[in-house]
Design a protein around this motif. Structure first.
Motif, PDB file in Angstrom:
ATOM      1  N   GLU A  93      -5.136 -15.836  -6.465  1.00 25.14           N
ATOM      2  CA  GLU A  93      -6.223 -16.499  -5.476  1.00 25.14           C
ATOM      3  C   GLU A  93      -6.313 -15.607  -4.027  1.00 25.14           C
ATOM      4  O   GLU A  93      -7.449 -15.341  -3.828  1.00 25.14           O
ATOM      5  N   SER A  94      -5.369 -14.994  -3.918  1.00 28.61           N
ATOM      6  CA  SER A  94      -5.560 -14.074  -2.724  1.00 28.61           C
ATOM      7  C   SER A  94      -6.375 -12.932  -3.189  1.00 28.61           C
ATOM      8  O   SER A  94      -7.388 -12.402  -2.354  1.00 28.61           O
ATOM      9  N   LEU A  95      -6.303 -12.423  -4.350  1.00 33.26           N
ATOM     10  CA  LEU A  95      -7.038 -11.477  -4.955  1.00 33.26           C
ATOM     11  C   LEU A  95      -8.486 -11.847  -4.843  1.00 33.26           C
ATOM     12  O   LEU A  95      -9.422 -10.820  -4.541  1.00 33.26           O
ATOM     13  N   ALA A  96      -8.895 -12.996  -5.455  1.00 33.33           N
ATOM     14  CA  ALA A  96     -10.295 -13.576  -5.210  1.00 33.33           C
ATOM     15  C   ALA A  96     -10.746 -13.603  -4.104  1.00 33.33           C
ATOM     16  O   ALA A  96     -11.879 -13.091  -3.836  1.00 33.33           O
ATOM     17  N   GLU A  97     -10.154 -13.921  -3.162  1.00 29.54           N
ATOM     18  CA  GLU A  97     -10.509 -14.297  -1.689  1.00 29.54           C
ATOM     19  C   GLU A  97     -10.604 -12.477  -1.297  1.00 29.54           C
ATOM     20  O   GLU A  97     -11.664 -12.504  -0.602  1.00 29.54           O
ATOM     21  N   HIS A  98      -9.747 -11.901  -1.760  1.00 30.36           N
ATOM     22  CA  HIS A  98      -9.926 -10.490  -1.283  1.00 30.36           C
ATOM     23  C   HIS A  98     -11.531  -9.875  -1.681  1.00 30.36           C
ATOM     24  O   HIS A  98     -12.300  -8.984  -0.964  1.00 30.36           O
ATOM     25  N   LEU A  99     -11.733 -10.211  -2.901  1.00 26.14           N
ATOM     26  CA  LEU A  99     -12.855  -9.714  -3.593  1.00 26.14           C
ATOM     27  C   LEU A  99     -14.212 -10.170  -2.767  1.00 26.14           C
ATOM     28  O   LEU A  99     -15.032  -9.285  -2.509  1.00 26.14           O
ATOM     29  N   GLU A 100     -14.089 -11.404  -2.599  1.00 29.65           N
ATOM     30  CA  GLU A 100     -15.228 -12.040  -1.794  1.00 29.65           C
ATOM     31  C   GLU A 100     -15.414 -11.512  -0.327  1.00 29.65           C
ATOM     32  O   GLU A 100     -16.519 -11.035   0.012  1.00 29.65           O
ATOM     33  N   GLN A 101     -14.276 -11.220   0.372  1.00 26.99           N
ATOM     34  CA  GLN A 101     -14.585 -10.997   1.715  1.00 26.99           C
ATOM     35  C   GLN A 101     -14.591  -9.278   1.568  1.00 26.99           C
ATOM     36  O   GLN A 101     -15.455  -8.966   2.514  1.00 26.99           O
ATOM     37  N   ALA A 102     -13.874  -8.419   1.073  1.00 29.15           N
ATOM     38  CA  ALA A 102     -14.042  -7.053   0.970  1.00 29.15           C
ATOM     39  C   ALA A 102     -15.124  -6.584   0.481  1.00 29.15           C
ATOM     40  O   ALA A 102     -15.969  -5.674   0.903  1.00 29.15           O
ATOM     41  N   HIS A 103     -15.750  -7.400  -0.622  1.00 26.05           N
ATOM     42  CA  HIS A 103     -16.777  -6.622  -1.248  1.00 26.05           C
ATOM     43  C   HIS A 103     -18.006  -7.608  -1.503  1.00 26.05           C
ATOM     44  O   HIS A 103     -19.056  -7.179  -2.468  1.00 26.05           O
ATOM     45  N   GLY A 104     -17.866  -8.784  -0.853  1.00 32.74           N
ATOM     46  CA  GLY A 104     -19.036  -9.584  -0.839  1.00 32.74           C
ATOM     47  C   GLY A 104     -19.267 -10.197  -2.435  1.00 32.74           C
ATOM     48  O   GLY A 104     -20.380 -10.780  -2.723  1.00 32.74           O
ATOM     49  N   VAL A 105     -18.172 -10.238  -3.313  1.00 28.06           N
ATOM     50  CA  VAL A 105     -18.407 -10.742  -4.693  1.00 28.06           C
ATOM     51  C   VAL A 105     -18.384 -12.195  -4.586  1.00 28.06           C
ATOM     52  O   VAL A 105     -17.804 -12.849  -3.865  1.00 28.06           O
ATOM     53  N   LYS A 106     -19.425 -12.751  -5.508  1.00 23.54           N
ATOM     54  CA  LYS A 106     -19.448 -14.061  -5.787  1.00 23.54           C
ATOM     55  C   LYS A 106     -18.935 -14.235  -7.005  1.00 23.54           C
ATOM     56  O   LYS A 106     -19.487 -14.007  -8.140  1.00 23.54           O
ATOM     57  N   ILE A 107     -17.702 -14.825  -7.271  1.00 22.22           N
ATOM     58  CA  ILE A 107     -16.960 -14.981  -8.502  1.00 22.22           C
ATOM     59  C   ILE A 107     -17.792 -15.733  -9.315  1.00 22.22           C
ATOM     60  O   ILE A 107     -18.101 -17.089  -8.780  1.00 22.22           O
ATOM     61  N   ASP A 108     -17.963 -15.592 -10.605  1.00 25.65           N
ATOM     62  CA  ASP A 108     -18.796 -16.434 -11.485  1.00 25.65           C
ATOM     63  C   ASP A 108     -20.265 -16.616 -11.019  1.00 25.65           C
ATOM     64  O   ASP A 108     -20.854 -17.507 -11.279  1.00 25.65           O
ATOM     65  N   GLY A 109     -20.499 -15.607 -10.122  1.00 25.63           N
ATOM     66  CA  GLY A 109     -22.177 -15.704  -9.420  1.00 25.63           C
ATOM     67  C   GLY A 109     -22.996 -14.737  -9.779  1.00 25.63           C
ATOM     68  O   GLY A 109     -23.735 -14.297  -9.148  1.00 25.63           O
ATOM     69  N   GLY A 110     -22.795 -13.860 -10.946  1.00 27.66           N
ATOM     70  CA  GLY A 110     -23.742 -12.986 -11.288  1.00 27.66           C
ATOM     71  C   GLY A 110     -23.256 -11.420 -10.641  1.00 27.66           C
ATOM     72  O   GLY A 110     -22.182 -11.327 -10.352  1.00 27.66           O
ATOM     73  N   TYR A 111     -24.289 -10.508 -10.914  1.00 26.23           N
ATOM     74  CA  TYR A 111     -23.936  -9.268 -10.360  1.00 26.23           C
ATOM     75  C   TYR A 111     -24.045  -8.704  -8.902  1.00 26.23           C
ATOM     76  O   TYR A 111     -24.928  -9.249  -8.442  1.00 26.23           O
ATOM     77  N   SER A 112     -23.325  -8.271  -8.413  1.00 23.23           N
ATOM     78  CA  SER A 112     -23.532  -7.433  -7.201  1.00 23.23           C
ATOM     79  C   SER A 112     -22.900  -6.075  -7.443  1.00 23.23           C
ATOM     80  O   SER A 112     -21.789  -5.857  -8.123  1.00 23.23           O
ATOM     81  N   ASN A 113     -23.635  -5.112  -6.748  1.00 22.55           N
ATOM     82  CA  ASN A 113     -23.239  -3.727  -7.018  1.00 22.55           C
ATOM     83  C   ASN A 113     -22.986  -3.352  -8.531  1.00 22.55           C
ATOM     84  O   ASN A 113     -22.449  -2.479  -8.822  1.00 22.55           O
ATOM     85  N   GLY A 114     -23.611  -4.127  -9.346  1.00 21.48           N
ATOM     86  CA  GLY A 114     -23.690  -3.849 -10.838  1.00 21.48           C
ATOM     87  C   GLY A 114     -22.314  -4.480 -11.592  1.00 21.48           C
ATOM     88  O   GLY A 114     -21.991  -4.236 -12.472  1.00 21.48           O
TER      89      GLY A 114
END
Ligand code: FES
Length: 162
Positions: A93-114
């Motif tokens: 879960e902290s990895l998931a949060e890290h992805l969201e915060q560091a890379h603006g990734v929306k998990i299960d929310g489509g593509y960002s940066n390809g």
């Protein structure tokens, strides 16, 4: 590097409405949609036609005429991040949060940066979690640095394919 979001009807309508009053509004609208989503979804045709008071055929014609407009979401890579119990206990879960915060990734929310990051529940490598899967390869004992490296490499490959 471009950041695209998954197609969103409401956001698309906002982009269309904001530009509908411009002279020659069609191209600014199409460019805005492509910039935001990475492509122009077929669902945009009807609202554009309505906003500009033209036929759907005219909108289709313009999208097809300019080859720069893509009609499919950008091809990219997918990272599947395990968020089942054993991986959660090891920090998924902290990895998931890290992805969201560091890379603006929306998990299960489509593509960002390809790159699209999707949740999976167990990759069968529980003892070596937290785990992620990309291109058939499991990346175990992931920490935030390992995940950053994986994300960067998938984004780079997606950029090369774009
Ligand atoms: S719980 Fe993540 S691999 Fe099994």
């Amino acid at each position: 590097m471009s950041v695209h979001v998954a197609w969103d009807e409401r956001l698309a309508r906002e982009l269309i409405d904001e530009r509908a009053g411009l002279e020659g509004a069609m191209l600014p609208i199409l460019h805005a949609l492509q910039k935001k989503f990475g492509y122009v979804d077929a669902r945009a045709v009807a609202p554009i036609a309505k906003a500009l008071n033209i036929s759907r055929a005219e909108v289709f014609g313009t999208i097809s005429f300019y080859h720069d407009f893509k009609r499919q979401p950008p091809m990219g890579g997918t990272i599947k991040l395990c968020r089942a119990e054993a991986c959660q206990a090891r920090g998924a879960e902290s990895l998931a949060e890290h992805l969201e915060q560091a890379h603006g990734v929306k998990i299960d929310g489509g593509y960002s940066n390809g790159v699209s990051v999707e949740t999976v529940y167990c990759l069968g490598n529980c003892a070596l979690g937290p785990n992620a899967l990309h291109d058939g390869e499991i990346f175990g004992r992931l920490d935030s640095q390992g995940l950053d490296d994986l994300y960067a490499s998938v984004a780079r490959k997606a950029g090369e394919r774009a």
